[in-house]
Motif scaffolding. Sequence first.
Motif, PDB file in Angstrom:
ATOM      1  N   VAL A   4       8.008  -1.880  11.548  1.00 57.58           N
ATOM      2  CA  VAL A   4       7.196  -2.257  10.402  1.00 57.58           C
ATOM      3  C   VAL A   4       5.781  -2.570  10.909  1.00 57.58           C
ATOM      4  N   ILE A   5       4.798  -1.978  10.272  1.00 54.91           N
ATOM      5  CA  ILE A   5       3.416  -2.150  10.718  1.00 54.91           C
ATOM      6  C   ILE A   5       2.630  -2.929   9.677  1.00 54.91           C
ATOM      7  N   GLN A   6       2.027  -4.019  10.121  1.00 56.06           N
ATOM      8  CA  GLN A   6       1.227  -4.853   9.223  1.00 56.06           C
ATOM      9  C   GLN A   6      -0.228  -4.869   9.692  1.00 56.06           C
ATOM     10  N   SER A   7      -1.130  -4.932   8.742  1.00 53.66           N
ATOM     11  CA  SER A   7      -2.547  -5.079   9.080  1.00 53.66           C
ATOM     12  C   SER A   7      -3.238  -5.921   8.018  1.00 53.66           C
ATOM     13  N   PRO A   8      -4.279  -6.670   8.402  1.00 56.05           N
ATOM     14  CA  PRO A   8      -4.683  -6.902   9.790  1.00 56.05           C
ATOM     15  C   PRO A   8      -3.733  -7.872  10.481  1.00 56.05           C
ATOM     16  N   ARG A   9      -3.864  -8.078  11.770  1.00 52.87           N
ATOM     17  CA  ARG A   9      -3.034  -9.058  12.474  1.00 52.87           C
ATOM     18  C   ARG A   9      -3.562 -10.466  12.245  1.00 52.87           C
ATOM     19  N   HIS A  10      -4.868 -10.563  12.140  1.00 52.26           N
ATOM     20  CA  HIS A  10      -5.505 -11.859  11.893  1.00 52.26           C
ATOM     21  C   HIS A  10      -6.579 -11.667  10.826  1.00 52.26           C
ATOM     22  N   GLU A  11      -6.713 -12.665   9.959  1.00 55.09           N
ATOM     23  CA  GLU A  11      -7.740 -12.634   8.925  1.00 55.09           C
ATOM     24  C   GLU A  11      -8.274 -14.038   8.752  1.00 55.09           C
ATOM     25  N   CYS A  23       1.124  -3.336   4.502  1.00 50.72           N
ATOM     26  CA  CYS A  23       2.401  -3.169   5.194  1.00 50.72           C
ATOM     27  C   CYS A  23       2.872  -1.727   5.072  1.00 50.72           C
ATOM     28  N   LYS A  24       3.306  -1.189   6.197  1.00 58.11           N
ATOM     29  CA  LYS A  24       3.958   0.120   6.217  1.00 58.11           C
ATOM     30  C   LYS A  24       5.391  -0.099   6.686  1.00 58.11           C
ATOM     31  N   PRO A  25       6.390   0.131   5.821  1.00 58.50           N
ATOM     32  CA  PRO A  25       7.776  -0.111   6.230  1.00 58.50           C
ATOM     33  C   PRO A  25       8.282   0.988   7.156  1.00 58.50           C
ATOM     34  N   ILE A  26       9.449   0.763   7.707  1.00 60.00           N
ATOM     35  CA  ILE A  26      10.093   1.772   8.533  1.00 60.00           C
ATOM     36  C   ILE A  26      10.461   2.965   7.657  1.00 60.00           C
ATOM     37  N   SER A  27      10.179   4.158   8.161  1.00 53.90           N
ATOM     38  CA  SER A  27      10.475   5.363   7.395  1.00 53.90           C
ATOM     39  C   SER A  27      11.966   5.427   7.054  1.00 53.90           C
ATOM     40  N   GLY A  28      12.248   5.675   5.772  1.00 52.54           N
ATOM     41  CA  GLY A  28      13.641   5.768   5.338  1.00 52.54           C
ATOM     42  C   GLY A  28      14.184   4.477   4.756  1.00 52.54           C
ATOM     43  N   HIS A  29      13.510   3.353   5.029  1.00 53.31           N
ATOM     44  CA  HIS A  29      13.928   2.093   4.434  1.00 53.31           C
ATOM     45  C   HIS A  29      13.467   2.029   2.979  1.00 53.31           C
ATOM     46  N   ASN A  30      14.327   1.535   2.095  1.00 51.82           N
ATOM     47  CA  ASN A  30      13.978   1.532   0.683  1.00 51.82           C
ATOM     48  C   ASN A  30      13.950   0.137   0.074  1.00 51.82           C
ATOM     49  N   SER A  31      14.037  -0.890   0.915  1.00 52.74           N
ATOM     50  CA  SER A  31      13.790  -2.267   0.461  1.00 52.74           C
ATOM     51  C   SER A  31      12.646  -2.844   1.277  1.00 52.74           C
ATOM     52  N   LEU A  32      11.757  -3.559   0.599  1.00 49.46           N
ATOM     53  CA  LEU A  32      10.615  -4.164   1.283  1.00 49.46           C
ATOM     54  C   LEU A  32      10.446  -5.587   0.802  1.00 49.46           C
ATOM     55  N   ALA A  88      -1.448 -19.329   6.313  1.00 48.38           N
ATOM     56  CA  ALA A  88      -0.058 -19.189   6.763  1.00 48.38           C
ATOM     57  C   ALA A  88       0.053 -17.878   7.516  1.00 48.38           C
ATOM     58  N   VAL A  89       1.250 -17.598   8.012  1.00 48.60           N
ATOM     59  CA  VAL A  89       1.546 -16.273   8.547  1.00 48.60           C
ATOM     60  C   VAL A  89       2.355 -15.533   7.494  1.00 48.60           C
ATOM     61  N   TYR A  90       1.905 -14.348   7.149  1.00 51.91           N
ATOM     62  CA  TYR A  90       2.568 -13.536   6.141  1.00 51.91           C
ATOM     63  C   TYR A  90       3.285 -12.384   6.833  1.00 51.91           C
ATOM     64  N   GLY A 108       3.456  -9.684  11.521  1.00 53.27           N
ATOM     65  CA  GLY A 108       2.816 -10.659  10.666  1.00 53.27           C
ATOM     66  C   GLY A 108       1.304 -10.592  10.655  1.00 53.27           C
ATOM     67  N   THR A 109       0.739 -11.193   9.620  1.00 53.26           N
ATOM     68  CA  THR A 109      -0.704 -11.396   9.507  1.00 53.26           C
ATOM     69  C   THR A 109      -0.959 -12.896   9.473  1.00 53.26           C
ATOM     70  N   ARG A 110      -1.738 -13.365  10.443  1.00 58.87           N
ATOM     71  CA  ARG A 110      -2.094 -14.795  10.459  1.00 58.87           C
ATOM     72  C   ARG A 110      -3.354 -14.981   9.630  1.00 58.87           C
ATOM     73  N   LEU A 111      -3.215 -15.669   8.504  1.00 56.00           N
ATOM     74  CA  LEU A 111      -4.309 -15.829   7.547  1.00 56.00           C
ATOM     75  C   LEU A 111      -4.848 -17.245   7.587  1.00 56.00           C
ATOM     76  N   SER A 112      -6.148 -17.349   7.759  1.00 50.75           N
ATOM     77  CA  SER A 112      -6.816 -18.651   7.733  1.00 50.75           C
ATOM     78  C   SER A 112      -7.889 -18.620   6.671  1.00 50.75           C
ATOM     79  N   ILE A 113      -7.798 -19.539   5.715  1.00 52.12           N
ATOM     80  CA  ILE A 113      -8.776 -19.650   4.635  1.00 52.12           C
ATOM     81  C   ILE A 113      -9.586 -20.925   4.883  1.00 52.12           C
ATOM     82  N   LEU A 114     -10.874 -20.752   5.083  1.00 55.34           N
ATOM     83  CA  LEU A 114     -11.735 -21.891   5.436  1.00 55.34           C
ATOM     84  C   LEU A 114     -12.308 -22.575   4.188  1.00 55.34           C
TER      85      LEU A 114
END
Lengths: 114, 113
Positions: A4-11, A23-32, A88-90, A108-114
């Motif tokens: 599973v590929i997530q972007s960005p890693r940090h925001e 988010c890009k799920p694993i090819s062939g997976h049908n639940s996200l 949080a981390v999403y 995951g994406t580590r999100l920081s809101i200032l």
Amino acid sequence: DAGVIQSPRHEVTEMGQEVTLRCKPISGHNSLFWYRQTMMRGLELLIYFNNNVPIDDSGMPEDRFSAKMPNASFSTLKIQPSEPRDSAVYFCASSLVTENQPQHFGDGTRLSIL
Amino acid sequence: KQEVTQIPAALSVPEGENLVLNCSFTDSAIYNLQWFRQDPGKGLTSLLLIQSSQREQTSGRLNASLDKSSGRSTLYIAASQPGDSATYLCAGSNAGNNRKLIWGLGTSLAVNP
């Protein structure tokens, strides 16, 4: 095989800005699944999709959060407007929709809101 | 409402020791119980999944058990190694919504060389 590929890693962004997580799920997976992880509350399920259709969004904290899955290989989680308490981390996870299949997580994406 | 609890929150052991991580849940109508591993800055990796009709699952040095009557699951790690250091989370789902996992807060394990 790609996981599973997530972007960005940090925001890092300022309060009030729109944030889009991808988010890009694993090819062939049908639940996200979209999760949020914090120290205080641990992992919380925000929403999940089966075959691109939202099934349970009861975990979405409020109207500022929205998620879409326009096709089987892509999903977004959007926060607008963002607030410091959204920090949080999403995580995104995918699995086969058949029963008793494990979920496979992105880093995951580590999100920081200032 | 299903709640999942993990005790202790943190555990430190010397290398080579056999250890048990505990997970308890409040609703015995559990559909399946899963154990995951999380390394710092990473996502979660599924270790073992126990279906409601099963009592245990094994993978290498890991063995997970499920006792629905007592509301408990344990993860047994044999001959622990420093590479086992991570946070271990358990999660359960109910038959009413078996796709939705309810998560414990995890046990942070440190295996010291």
